[in-house]
Design an enzyme around this catalytic site. Structure first.
Site, short mmCIF file in Angstrom:
data_model
loop_
_atom_site.label_atom_id
_atom_site.label_comp_id
_atom_site.label_asym_id
_atom_site.label_seq_id
_atom_site.Cartn_x
_atom_site.Cartn_y
_atom_site.Cartn_z
N ASP A 15 -25.88 -16.81 0.85
CA ASP A 15 -25.89 -18.08 -0.19
C ASP A 15 -27.36 -18.44 -0.29
OD1 ASP A 15 -25.65 -20.45 -1.35
OD2 ASP A 15 -23.40 -20.46 -0.40
N ASP A 16 -27.53 -18.69 -1.71
CA ASP A 16 -28.97 -19.16 -2.15
C ASP A 16 -29.13 -20.51 -1.78
OD1 ASP A 16 -27.04 -19.67 -4.42
OD2 ASP A 16 -28.58 -20.43 -5.39
N ASP A 59 -21.35 -15.87 -1.24
CA ASP A 59 -21.13 -17.02 -1.79
C ASP A 59 -21.09 -16.30 -3.35
OD1 ASP A 59 -20.99 -19.43 -3.22
OD2 ASP A 59 -23.49 -19.24 -3.76
N MET A 61 -21.74 -17.89 -6.65
CA MET A 61 -22.54 -18.35 -7.52
C MET A 61 -23.85 -18.17 -7.11
SD MET A 61 -20.35 -18.65 -9.95
CE MET A 61 -21.25 -19.66 -11.13
N ASP A 335 -4.62 40.38 31.07
CA ASP A 335 -5.75 41.09 30.19
C ASP A 335 -5.18 42.35 29.52
OD1 ASP A 335 -8.93 41.28 30.47
OD2 ASP A 335 -8.17 43.29 29.92
N ILE A 336 -5.59 42.19 28.10
CA ILE A 336 -5.01 43.17 27.05
C ILE A 336 -5.95 44.54 27.31
CG2 ILE A 336 -5.04 43.96 24.56
CD1 ILE A 336 -3.23 41.53 25.44
N ASP A 352 -8.33 40.46 16.44
CA ASP A 352 -7.80 39.10 16.38
C ASP A 352 -6.26 39.01 16.34
OD1 ASP A 352 -10.28 38.21 16.63
OD2 ASP A 352 -10.64 37.48 14.84
N GLU A 378 -10.28 38.92 26.01
CA GLU A 378 -8.85 39.22 25.74
C GLU A 378 -8.12 38.86 27.24
OE1 GLU A 378 -11.14 42.67 27.47
OE2 GLU A 378 -11.79 40.93 26.09
#
Length: 462
Positions: A15-16, A59, A61, A335-336, A352, A378
């Site tokens: 506010d001024d 404010d 104004m 395990d793969i 993947d 894996e």
């Protein structure tokens, strides 16, 4: 300075007129709010951008840059657009109110400012700001912050086409509200608060409740909505009659987000509704990002199984529960076989694809209470509560057979790939067992399966 209330950012009064500033500062300080002040719009913008604030009391104004322009600038800047703004003004024309709402203001206080309204409104908006800040901090890395910010810049039109539940049991009053809202929103009108609370299709963006229901207490409905898990995030707007300040403030104090006073101006109603719907959609977005962030922290992105970090902490919990209850617990390490050869021959995309299909096979065979994780590369781990070593061996054998039964599809480019897996199993057996010891024994059993020719299951003999 950190306040005892959990806030470490101030409320900003702009506010001024120094006398107005001192008056608001004194009223807020009396409630133990930390207060900062600014004499003009540019200083206010600088404070908000550099230091942040929980609520701005602005404010209208002011010379040079008036409050409407300051509000527009705050709401257009990604770093400040979520700061709630309360316009403090002597203007009381509907056109002035609408102008402020369209600039992005969250609420208006008319001079002379009522102390109770001031404190309640500031508390309410600061609480909402705090929740938004917490979600932003928890849900966002810098990259996600950019995504979230970019998303909000496209929300200007997102306050429309919302789903609104209106609770009003006076037919003529309901018709007027529905007529105004239907120009931009989808409205369901329910005269019975009990049925509204139990609405089976409850995916609404906003609840509007009349406080002047003939056959029920609108504030009680608001309280119930706030207390239920499934509706506690639903924004609430109340419609009040002039002179109902006490009930209005009670509503705001229990978490009502906004209000409108009869006779309802259609433009003001739509502006307030748009603000609430935009805020709801943004917080929903943040909540989703938070859930995704949590998932990313504990899930392997390739297979969607839990990752090693999650497995380590969860295995410890399951182990302690089993040891305390005297119940069996088994761990399976899979395990793969010859996975490097699959990558070298068919490429990493095919590798993947094999890992993803192996994860799917594991998830399809194990129980809901079992924990399947990708340990790395894996290698997979399955933790099985209430499972002794004999039953765990049978699970491992089913997994091994499933993987070996048919070629894995590795994509159009690579076609089918023959895949087998080796499995090691170990169980909680001794008083001095630990999660690490069980994993080590399962890993040793896996080594034996590999050494003895692969594509087989070996149970640790302890």
């Amino acid at each position: 300075m950190r306040l005892g209330r959990g806030h470490d950012r101030a409320r900003l009064v702009v506010d001024d007129v120094e006398a107005n500033v001192k008056l608001l500062e004194a009223r807020l300080s009396a409630e133990y709010f930390e207060v900062r002040t600014a004499p003009n719009g540019p200083d206010a913008l600088q404070i908000c951008t550099r230091e942040g604030t929980d609520v701005v009391l602005l404010d209208v104004m002011m010379p040079g840059m008036d409050g409407f322009e300051v509000c527009r600038k705050l709401k257009s800047e990604p770093r400040t657009q979520h700061i709630p703004v309360i316009m403090v003004t002597a203007l009381d024309q509907p056109s002035d109110l609408l102008r402020g709402l369209e600039a992005g203001a969250d609420d208006f206080l008319t001079k002379p400012v009522d102390d109770l309204a001031l404190v309640t409104r500031v508390k309410n908006l600061a609480r909402l700001k705090l929740l938004t800040d917490e979600m932003l901090m928890r849900a966002s890395t810098e990259e996600q912050m950019g995504v979230a910010t970019a998303m909000t810049t496209g929300l200007e039109l997102a306050g429309r086409e919302g789903r609104i539940l209106l609770v009003e049991d006076r037919e003529r009053a309901a018709d007027r509200l529905v007529k105004a809202l239907e120009t931009e929103q989808h409205v369901t009108c329910e005269p019975d608060p009990a049925r509204a609370l139990e609405a089976p299709d409850g995916n609404y963006d906003l609840l509007i409740v009349s406080l002047n229901l003939e056959n029920a207490d609108g504030l009680r409905l608001c309280s119930q909505v706030r207390s239920l898990d499934r509706t506690r995030h639903l924004p609430i707007m109340i419609v009040v009659e002039p002179g109902e300040e006490a009930r209005l403030l009670r509503g705001l104090d229990m978490g009502v987000n906004d209000y409108i006073v009869r006779p309802v101006d259609a433009n003001e109603l739509l502006a307030r509704v748009r603000t609430q719907i935009k805020r709801k959609r943004y917080t929903d977005y943040l909540r989703t990002r938070l859930e995704q962030t949590v998932e990313m922290a504990v899930l392997d992105p390739l297979t969607a199984l839990h990752n090693r970090r999650y497995m380590s902490s969860h295995l410890k919990t399951l182990f302690e529960e089993s040891a305390h209850r005297g119940r069996p617990l088994s761990v399976l390490v899979l395990d793969i076989d010859h996975f490097k050869a699959i990558n070298d021959t068919h490429g990493h995309d095919a590798g993947d694809a094999v890992l993803r299909e192996s994860a799917c096979a594991s998830s399809a065979i194990i129980r809901g209470i079992d924990l399947a994780c990708r340990l790395g590369g894996e290698e997979f781990v399955v933790v099985m509560p209430d499972t002794d070593i004999d039953k765990a061996y049978l699970v491992g054998e089913r997994l091994r057979r499933c993987i070996a039964a048919a070629p894995f599809f590795a994509g159009e480019r690579h076609g089918s790939v023959e895949v087998t897996a080796s499995v090691g199993v170990a169980s909680l057996e001794f008083a001095d067992d630990t999660p690490d010891l069980i994993l080590r024994r399962a890993d040793q059993a896996l080594y034996c399966a590999k050494r003895d020719g692969r594509n087989r299951v070996v149970a640790d003999a302890a």
